[in-house]
Design a protein around this motif. Sequence first.
Motif, PDB file in Angstrom:
ATOM      1  N   PHE A  88       0.822  -1.211   0.000  1.00  0.00           N
ATOM      2  CA  PHE A  88       0.000   0.000   0.000  1.00  0.00           C
ATOM      3  C   PHE A  88       0.860   1.267   0.000  1.00  0.00           C
ATOM      4  CE2 PHE A  88      -4.375  -1.560   1.727  1.00  0.00           C
ATOM      5  CZ  PHE A  88      -4.539  -2.271   0.554  1.00  0.00           C
ATOM      6  N   GLN A  89       2.044   1.163   0.597  1.00  0.00           N
ATOM      7  CA  GLN A  89       2.902   2.355   0.613  1.00  0.00           C
ATOM      8  C   GLN A  89       3.281   2.784  -0.795  1.00  0.00           C
ATOM      9  OE1 GLN A  89       6.091   1.446   3.425  1.00  0.00           O
ATOM     10  NE2 GLN A  89       5.300   3.116   4.695  1.00  0.00           N
ATOM     11  N   ALA A  90       3.370   1.800  -1.715  1.00  0.00           N
ATOM     12  CA  ALA A  90       3.780   2.113  -3.088  1.00  0.00           C
ATOM     13  C   ALA A  90       2.576   2.384  -3.989  1.00  0.00           C
ATOM     14  CB  ALA A  90       4.605   0.952  -3.645  1.00  0.00           C
ATOM     15  N   MET A  91       1.374   2.392  -3.424  1.00  0.00           N
ATOM     16  CA  MET A  91       0.157   2.458  -4.231  1.00  0.00           C
ATOM     17  C   MET A  91      -0.530   3.802  -4.051  1.00  0.00           C
ATOM     18  SD  MET A  91      -2.625  -0.634  -4.089  1.00  0.00           S
ATOM     19  CE  MET A  91      -1.656  -2.099  -4.405  1.00  0.00           C
ATOM     20  N   LEU A 107      -9.084  -3.209   7.101  1.00  0.00           N
ATOM     21  CA  LEU A 107      -8.031  -2.747   6.196  1.00  0.00           C
ATOM     22  C   LEU A 107      -7.669  -1.281   6.464  1.00  0.00           C
ATOM     23  CD1 LEU A 107      -7.939  -4.588   3.018  1.00  0.00           C
ATOM     24  CD2 LEU A 107      -7.222  -2.244   2.809  1.00  0.00           C
ATOM     25  N   ILE A 108      -8.688  -0.444   6.609  1.00  0.00           N
ATOM     26  CA  ILE A 108      -8.449   0.985   6.888  1.00  0.00           C
ATOM     27  C   ILE A 108      -7.786   1.146   8.259  1.00  0.00           C
ATOM     28  CG2 ILE A 108      -9.595   3.189   7.377  1.00  0.00           C
ATOM     29  CD1 ILE A 108      -9.758   2.734   4.497  1.00  0.00           C
ATOM     30  N   ASN A 109      -8.211   0.326   9.213  1.00  0.00           N
ATOM     31  CA  ASN A 109      -7.679   0.408  10.566  1.00  0.00           C
ATOM     32  C   ASN A 109      -6.168   0.180  10.600  1.00  0.00           C
ATOM     33  OD1 ASN A 109      -7.862   0.427  13.509  1.00  0.00           O
ATOM     34  ND2 ASN A 109      -7.389  -1.758  13.346  1.00  0.00           N
ATOM     35  N   ASP A 110      -5.679  -0.692   9.700  1.00  0.00           N
ATOM     36  CA  ASP A 110      -4.259  -1.026   9.695  1.00  0.00           C
ATOM     37  C   ASP A 110      -3.391   0.076   9.084  1.00  0.00           C
ATOM     38  OD1 ASP A 110      -4.725  -3.396  10.917  1.00  0.00           O
ATOM     39  OD2 ASP A 110      -4.509  -4.649   9.140  1.00  0.00           O
ATOM     40  N   LEU A 111      -4.010   1.079   8.450  1.00  0.00           N
ATOM     41  CA  LEU A 111      -3.221   2.136   7.801  1.00  0.00           C
ATOM     42  C   LEU A 111      -2.673   3.116   8.828  1.00  0.00           C
ATOM     43  CD1 LEU A 111      -5.657   2.929   4.860  1.00  0.00           C
ATOM     44  CD2 LEU A 111      -3.449   1.762   4.671  1.00  0.00           C
ATOM     45  N   GLU A 112      -1.599   3.809   8.467  1.00  0.00           N
ATOM     46  CA  GLU A 112      -1.099   4.852   9.350  1.00  0.00           C
ATOM     47  C   GLU A 112      -2.041   6.053   9.302  1.00  0.00           C
ATOM     48  OE1 GLU A 112       2.751   5.169   7.644  1.00  0.00           O
ATOM     49  OE2 GLU A 112       3.171   3.147   8.396  1.00  0.00           O
ATOM     50  N   ASP A 132      -1.939   9.347   8.821  1.00  0.00           N
ATOM     51  CA  ASP A 132      -1.996  10.342   7.744  1.00  0.00           C
ATOM     52  C   ASP A 132      -2.532   9.717   6.453  1.00  0.00           C
ATOM     53  OD1 ASP A 132       0.265   8.790   7.856  1.00  0.00           O
ATOM     54  OD2 ASP A 132       1.489  10.194   6.711  1.00  0.00           O
ATOM     55  N   ARG A 133      -2.147   8.454   6.209  1.00  0.00           N
ATOM     56  CA  ARG A 133      -2.613   7.756   5.014  1.00  0.00           C
ATOM     57  C   ARG A 133      -4.122   7.512   5.096  1.00  0.00           C
ATOM     58  NH1 ARG A 133      -0.195   4.494   0.958  1.00  0.00           N
ATOM     59  NH2 ARG A 133      -0.961   5.702  -0.796  1.00  0.00           N
ATOM     60  N   ARG A 134      -4.598   7.204   6.306  1.00  0.00           N
ATOM     61  CA  ARG A 134      -5.985   6.836   6.507  1.00  0.00           C
ATOM     62  C   ARG A 134      -6.940   7.951   6.059  1.00  0.00           C
ATOM     63  NH1 ARG A 134      -7.496   5.200  12.532  1.00  0.00           N
ATOM     64  NH2 ARG A 134      -5.953   3.559  12.171  1.00  0.00           N
ATOM     65  N   GLY A 135      -6.626   9.202   6.476  1.00  0.00           N
ATOM     66  CA  GLY A 135      -7.467  10.343   6.102  1.00  0.00           C
ATOM     67  C   GLY A 135      -7.529  10.521   4.596  1.00  0.00           C
ATOM     68  N   GLU A 136      -6.366  10.389   3.943  1.00  0.00           N
ATOM     69  CA  GLU A 136      -6.288  10.561   2.489  1.00  0.00           C
ATOM     70  C   GLU A 136      -7.192   9.554   1.775  1.00  0.00           C
ATOM     71  OE1 GLU A 136      -2.327   9.792   1.188  1.00  0.00           O
ATOM     72  OE2 GLU A 136      -2.739  10.325  -0.901  1.00  0.00           O
ATOM     73  N   ILE A 137      -7.140   8.302   2.246  1.00  0.00           N
ATOM     74  CA  ILE A 137      -7.903   7.261   1.555  1.00  0.00           C
ATOM     75  C   ILE A 137      -9.388   7.368   1.881  1.00  0.00           C
ATOM     76  CG2 ILE A 137      -8.271   4.754   1.513  1.00  0.00           C
ATOM     77  CD1 ILE A 137      -5.067   4.700   1.761  1.00  0.00           C
ATOM     78  N   LEU A 138      -9.711   7.716   3.133  1.00  0.00           N
ATOM     79  CA  LEU A 138     -11.119   7.908   3.500  1.00  0.00           C
ATOM     80  C   LEU A 138     -11.784   8.916   2.558  1.00  0.00           C
ATOM     81  CD1 LEU A 138     -11.245   7.956   7.427  1.00  0.00           C
ATOM     82  CD2 LEU A 138     -12.434   6.381   5.907  1.00  0.00           C
ATOM     83  N   ARG A 139     -11.038   9.984   2.189  1.00  0.00           N
ATOM     84  CA  ARG A 139     -11.612  11.013   1.310  1.00  0.00           C
ATOM     85  C   ARG A 139     -11.956  10.456  -0.067  1.00  0.00           C
ATOM     86  NH1 ARG A 139      -7.974  14.164   3.878  1.00  0.00           N
ATOM     87  NH2 ARG A 139      -6.380  13.999   2.269  1.00  0.00           N
ATOM     88  N   HIS A 140     -11.240   9.417  -0.515  1.00  0.00           N
ATOM     89  CA  HIS A 140     -11.492   8.850  -1.840  1.00  0.00           C
ATOM     90  C   HIS A 140     -12.568   7.768  -1.847  1.00  0.00           C
ATOM     91  CE1 HIS A 140      -7.569  10.731  -2.839  1.00  0.00           C
ATOM     92  NE2 HIS A 140      -8.085  10.790  -4.047  1.00  0.00           N
ATOM     93  N   LEU A 141     -13.070   7.368  -0.665  1.00  0.00           N
ATOM     94  CA  LEU A 141     -14.058   6.281  -0.613  1.00  0.00           C
ATOM     95  C   LEU A 141     -15.438   6.764  -1.049  1.00  0.00           C
ATOM     96  CD1 LEU A 141     -13.226   4.466   2.754  1.00  0.00           C
ATOM     97  CD2 LEU A 141     -12.656   3.757   0.435  1.00  0.00           C
ATOM     98  N   SER A 142     -16.286   5.821  -1.476  1.00  0.00           N
ATOM     99  CA  SER A 142     -17.677   6.166  -1.773  1.00  0.00           C
ATOM    100  C   SER A 142     -18.345   6.582  -0.457  1.00  0.00           C
ATOM    101  CB  SER A 142     -18.412   4.963  -2.371  1.00  0.00           C
ATOM    102  OG  SER A 142     -18.687   4.030  -1.357  1.00  0.00           O
ATOM    103  N   ARG A 143     -19.396   7.378  -0.547  1.00  0.00           N
ATOM    104  CA  ARG A 143     -20.013   7.913   0.657  1.00  0.00           C
ATOM    105  C   ARG A 143     -20.514   6.783   1.563  1.00  0.00           C
ATOM    106  NH1 ARG A 143     -23.754  12.899  -0.441  1.00  0.00           N
ATOM    107  NH2 ARG A 143     -21.821  13.383  -1.531  1.00  0.00           N
ATOM    108  N   ARG A 144     -21.119   5.749   0.953  1.00  0.00           N
ATOM    109  CA  ARG A 144     -21.697   4.654   1.727  1.00  0.00           C
ATOM    110  C   ARG A 144     -20.612   3.914   2.529  1.00  0.00           C
ATOM    111  NH1 ARG A 144     -22.152  -0.588   1.287  1.00  0.00           N
ATOM    112  NH2 ARG A 144     -20.912  -0.580  -0.613  1.00  0.00           N
TER     113      ARG A 144
END
Lengths: 471, 471
Positions: free
Chosen positions: A100-103, A123-128, A130-142
């Motif tokens: 995930f670090q390279a993705m 899966l989200i829980n295992d992220l660091e 700063d990364r977690r916030g970035e990816i949460l923003r890209h998720l579908s609303r649901r």
Amino acid sequence: MDDEDLRQTISDAAPETEATEEEAHLGLSDAFIREVQDLLDEGALDAIRALCADLAATDMAELLTKTTADTREALVEVLGDLIEPETFSYLDYDIRHNLFQAMPAPRIATIVNALDSDDAISLINDLEDDRRGEILRHLSRRVRAAVEEGLSFDEDSAGRLMQREFVAVPQFWTIGKTVDYLRAAAANLPTTFHDLYIVDPAHHFAGSIPLSRVLCAQRSTRVDTLIEEDQVTIPVTMDREQVAHLFRRKDLLSVPVVDDDGKLIGMITVDDIVDVIDEEAEEDIMRLGGVSDSDIYRPAVATARARASWLGINLVTAVLASMVIAQFEGAIAKIVALATLMPIVASMGGNAGTQTMTVVIRALATKELSSSNTWRMVGKEFAVGSMNGALFAALMGSLVWWWYEDPYLGGVIAAAMLVNLMAAGLSGILIPLGLQRVGFDPAPSAGVFLTTVTDVVGFLAFLGLAAALLL
Amino acid sequence: MDDEDLRQTISDAAPETEATEEEAHLGLSDAFIREVQDLLDEGALDAIRALCADLAATDMAELLTKTTADTREALVEVLGDLIEPETFSYLDYDIRHNLFQAMPAPRIATIVNALDSDDAISLINDLEDDRRGEILRHLSRRVRAAVEEGLSFDEDSAGRLMQREFVAVPQFWTIGKTVDYLRAAAANLPTTFHDLYIVDPAHHFAGSIPLSRVLCAQRSTRVDTLIEEDQVTIPVTMDREQVAHLFRRKDLLSVPVVDDDGKLIGMITVDDIVDVIDEEAEEDIMRLGGVSDSDIYRPAVATARARASWLGINLVTAVLASMVIAQFEGAIAKIVALATLMPIVASMGGNAGTQTMTVVIRALATKELSSSNTWRMVGKEFAVGSMNGALFAALMGSLVWWWYEDPYLGGVIAAAMLVNLMAAGLSGILIPLGLQRVGFDPAPSAGVFLTTVTDVVGFLAFLGLAAALLL
């Protein structure tokens, strides 16, 4: 292209990798993994894609797991969308972390969007952070809402384990109406579910019916008449070890999760519990062995650092024991045989204590040891320590008498052996019980305290008796 | 009398034993067990029967498990038929063995007759040979045939694990016909089943359909059109560890068992697999701790005898190590500090080696370690041993220099520490791998070989270097 053709294609691409169907279900062959590696070295990317197109998510995860870090990253690039999203749920934490670090974040978000809510959350829980916030923003609303709600529950709670997808119908429905509804709504239901949940008008849980009972019931039957006594629900805050204990006791397939008001909010299924049981057993085994968790996929430096802390604690223990020896350097200088024999007494105590401790820690984990039988167990372990102490005292005493032709030295080692094996039996049970009583998990720490006791008692008894009686 | 009334009755009989419903599902309270014990001491047998009439089989088993042997036998007499037959399946081997010894054969046969075939087989299997024949003669013809067939399969095979009760329909049936059949035959079907099996006219297995798909399908659909690709079957001879591995990999609920001709002969369900996983984990934990299996319900004498063999092997190891020391008694007589310090080197090696061994044995059990990644792991463990060896060499070298004000003694212990931690890393992985290669289970025996290596190398390196450099 049907299944037969597809397998044919695969075996054309790599004739020597074909396994029997039965073996195929049990995992990838080493030959298959080597074949992929070779194709990658040759740059035959299309051949790799053809070879791996048919892999199930668990097999793909195994392939990624068993290759080197470089190969793994190259494969993720080459295979792209051929890797099913579930694959990432099956990967070990360390491996997923590196991939995930390279993705880029949007690709990770696409993966998470496609997962069941429980897998997405873990899966989200295992992220660091700063990364977690970035990816949460890209998720579908649901999915984002489900993940954020899930993360609000305690890490080891039922709320983390549950999925939000389940099938519930009102209590006043008949079997006929229920079956008609299921047939009409099939496309929008979870792909598989194990029990039908029944709810009252306020969406409170009213009961659960195994699907086999639903199938065998007459159409005119009201669903709530099929609800059996002794319904089990799990509060969203229950610890996951307790949830697993409940599944074992009751042979359950799925259990409804309810909130404080008794409202049905999720479901935990037995396959998640199998994972929990595996993880808990793994944790116990690793901790007894002095490892924080399985580190086989971690780089050497990180592994060395993680294990060093445990070795450091053991160094303190060993130094403590050697300070006991230092008190008797005078005696050892006079009778050097003491130095030769003293590790035997300490080592036998350590082993006997470990036997007791292993049984006790396991019995605590499986709740077989509780206040109703604790003192009986303590008595028994003391008795076992005394019996084996007497046996090995006799053995070792005779051996030393014969070896050093000195009955007194034999008597001293016999006495020390008996004392240390009795101490080992007692501390093997009292140390884990005491740690548990004051709120510590006994598995990781009991061993250190135990060997401290058996080393110190062993050296003290043997050298002390020798100094008192033989000098 | 409904559930509410019943609980009321119980709480009247023993007001202090009432637990919340949630707690009740997790097991009996200690207060409840004490209450039963007190009533038994008072001879209030009717009160005991009233108190225990409502216990589920798992709870009854827990009650019998947590009381003393005398109380247990008395309870079995007092409660009689109130003890559901399944209760005996949940009991630990040692406890059941003792209870059955005091029970007439016809009563045991009545219990076995009432069990599912898989439970009946495992119960009969645990009996001693002479007892087994006696009880087989008292069984009903149907159960006896099933038990005798089951006993013909290998103890750890799928054939022992499977039950003969399952639901199968012909492949040309429609969902409508299937549902009508299930409704009509409900009384003769297993109480719960998880998947519908499809067979061809020769009773060969053709596919399995999750009940949720059956429920959601239209009446006109032919059942064989619902069969998905990638069907899993288990040959009756497959080892149970492999069966468990398969359930984990595929998140299965039930799997059909077939004979050599592909005929459907049984079914294994996930709740049996949960038991297998628990038992395998328990076995691994116990063996790593030097115990053959969990012995908490065995009398002290039997426990002592079982554990003594392991201690005996360890005694040989310890004596071997002390024979190494004996070679250097001359050096120790001159520098008595060697005796004080030598256990530290051996103990650090033992602990570092155990860390590696624990990870490796677990990885072998979960099949995470195979020929494709073995040499990478060996290299890594050697690297980890070298890094931590260097770290603790520096630490211990400095400490000894300061403690004994002797830089040479510090240098010797540092060198010995480095050598022993590198040896520990290598033998921690090579010993279990080697044992596995020559066909031994590494869990019970690897530890003995490992500590022999780390003790011998530790003493040899430290005392040898000291004799060579310091004298």
